[in-house]
Design an enzyme around this catalytic site. Structure first.
Site, PDB file in Angstrom:
ATOM      1  N   ASP A  34      58.691  54.410  29.958  1.00 30.76           N
ATOM      2  CA  ASP A  34      58.947  55.782  29.484  1.00 30.76           C
ATOM      3  C   ASP A  34      59.017  56.759  30.650  1.00 30.76           C
ATOM      4  O   ASP A  34      58.038  56.921  31.377  1.00 30.76           O
ATOM      5  CB  ASP A  34      57.823  56.226  28.536  1.00 30.76           C
ATOM      6  CG  ASP A  34      57.926  55.558  27.181  1.00 30.76           C
ATOM      7  OD1 ASP A  34      57.006  54.826  26.797  1.00 30.76           O
ATOM      8  OD2 ASP A  34      58.961  55.761  26.515  1.00 30.76           O
ATOM      9  N   GLY A 144      49.894  56.961  20.715  1.00 35.01           N
ATOM     10  CA  GLY A 144      48.777  57.173  19.804  1.00 35.01           C
ATOM     11  C   GLY A 144      49.058  58.036  18.592  1.00 35.01           C
ATOM     12  O   GLY A 144      48.149  58.495  17.918  1.00 35.01           O
ATOM     13  N   ASP A 174      60.169  52.527  18.207  1.00 28.78           N
ATOM     14  CA  ASP A 174      59.290  52.995  19.271  1.00 28.78           C
ATOM     15  C   ASP A 174      58.317  54.057  18.743  1.00 28.78           C
ATOM     16  O   ASP A 174      58.691  55.181  18.479  1.00 28.78           O
ATOM     17  CB  ASP A 174      60.161  53.603  20.390  1.00 28.78           C
ATOM     18  CG  ASP A 174      59.351  54.026  21.586  1.00 28.78           C
ATOM     19  OD1 ASP A 174      59.936  54.597  22.518  1.00 28.78           O
ATOM     20  OD2 ASP A 174      58.118  53.790  21.586  1.00 28.78           O
TER      21      ASP A 174
HETATM   22  C1  DX5 Z   1      56.297  57.896  23.071  1.00 30.09           C
HETATM   23  C2  DX5 Z   1      56.833  56.667  23.790  1.00 30.09           C
HETATM   24  C3  DX5 Z   1      56.298  55.377  23.222  1.00 30.09           C
HETATM   25  C4  DX5 Z   1      54.780  55.324  23.175  1.00 30.09           C
HETATM   26  C5  DX5 Z   1      54.348  54.213  22.234  1.00 30.09           C
HETATM   27  O1  DX5 Z   1      57.097  58.973  23.439  1.00 30.09           O
HETATM   28  O2  DX5 Z   1      58.240  56.618  23.685  1.00 30.09           O
HETATM   29  O3  DX5 Z   1      56.823  54.281  23.964  1.00 30.09           O
HETATM   30  O4  DX5 Z   1      54.270  55.088  24.463  1.00 30.09           O
HETATM   31  O5  DX5 Z   1      52.965  54.281  22.114  1.00 30.09           O
HETATM   32  P1  DX5 Z   1      52.279  54.015  20.673  1.00 30.09           P
HETATM   33  O6  DX5 Z   1      52.692  52.625  20.284  1.00 30.09           O
HETATM   34  O7  DX5 Z   1      50.809  54.153  20.943  1.00 30.09           O
HETATM   35  O8  DX5 Z   1      52.831  55.038  19.747  1.00 30.09           O
HETATM   36 ZN    ZN Z   2      59.385  55.072  24.571  1.00 29.61          ZN
END
Ligand code: DX5
Ligand code: ZN
Length: 219
Positions: A34, A144, A174
């Site tokens: 990311d 989160g 995602d």
């Molecule tokens: C949020 C990111 C995701 C996030 C996923 O903007 O794109 O990749 O890190 O984390 P969780 O699975 O905890 O939502």
């Molecule tokens: Zn992401």
């Protein structure tokens, strides 16, 4: 075949080297990297230097999620790092068709990311030029958060478009992807699961191999 793309932003930044070893051990198919500019999304995460160094330290393919305005300013540098996939937000560019051509011309697979309120119409004239669609199941910017159920319908719609126009399209989800949310995502057509804090990144003692298996067994 369902792929797990581990969202390294959710790993322990003090131990990123070790995190890569643990992910290799767990046989994840991709690293979800990311990159955030603090403007398109209200967070700043993981810059170009880290991308270049991390890419040199593992053979796992990279699925870069570039959440930034005017992303074209970064394409050459990201391509030079040797990443396999680069996904940009349709909402962040003025000329998405041109941007996708630019990414593909750089020899990396172009993908697009759809925010929760963006409809699949955004894909209508580009779906044949991309390798991956990432459907945000949370608002981008932070790990989160809670899964946004309305996106299940969008996964199904993207799947139906893919069946008509791009049979090999990777459909990634995602945000808050875990053993509880995976079944419905996969049933509707998702084939790439971005794994973050609610699936594998559960601390220094978490058994990533077991947690990846748990994700895949939940399908
Ligand atoms: C949020 C990111 C995701 C996030 C996923 O903007 O794109 O990749 O890190 O984390 P969780 O699975 O905890 O939502
Ligand atoms: Zn992401």
């Amino acid at each position: 075949m369902i792929k797990v793309s581990a969202s390294i932003m959710c790993g322990n930044p003090m131990k990123f080297g070790e995190e890569l070893r643990r992910l290799e051990d767990a046989n994840v198919e991709m690293i979800h990297f990311d990159m955030m500019d603090g403007s398109f999304v209200p967070n700043i995460a993981m810059g170009l230097y880290l991308l270049e160094d991390m890419k040199k330290n593992t053979k796992i393919p990279f699925d870069v999620h570039l959440a930034a305005w005017e992303p074209s300013q970064y394409y050459e540098r990201i391509a030079a790092a040797g990443v396999e996939y680069l996904s940009i937000h349709t909402e962040a560019v003025k000329h998405i068709h041109r941007d996708i051509q630019k990414i593909n011309e750089l020899g990396i697979s172009a993908g697009v990311v759809l925010n929760p309120a963006t409809t699949v119409n955004a894909l209508q004239y580009i779906i044949e030029d991309i390798k991956m669609v990432t459907i945000m199941t949370v608002d981008p910017g932070f790990a989160g958060q809670k899964f946004i159920k309305s996106q299940l319908k969008k996964i199904r719609e993207v799947k139906e478009m893919a069946q008509k126009y791009n049979k090999d399209l990777l459909i990634s989800v995602d945000g808050n992807i875990n053993k509880d949310t995976i079944p419905d995502c996969v049933k509707n057509g998702a084939n790439v699961l971005v794994a973050g804090t609610s699936s594998i990144f559960k601390g220094d003692n978490a058994n990533y191999k077991e947690l990846v298996k748990e994700m895949k067994n939940s399908i």
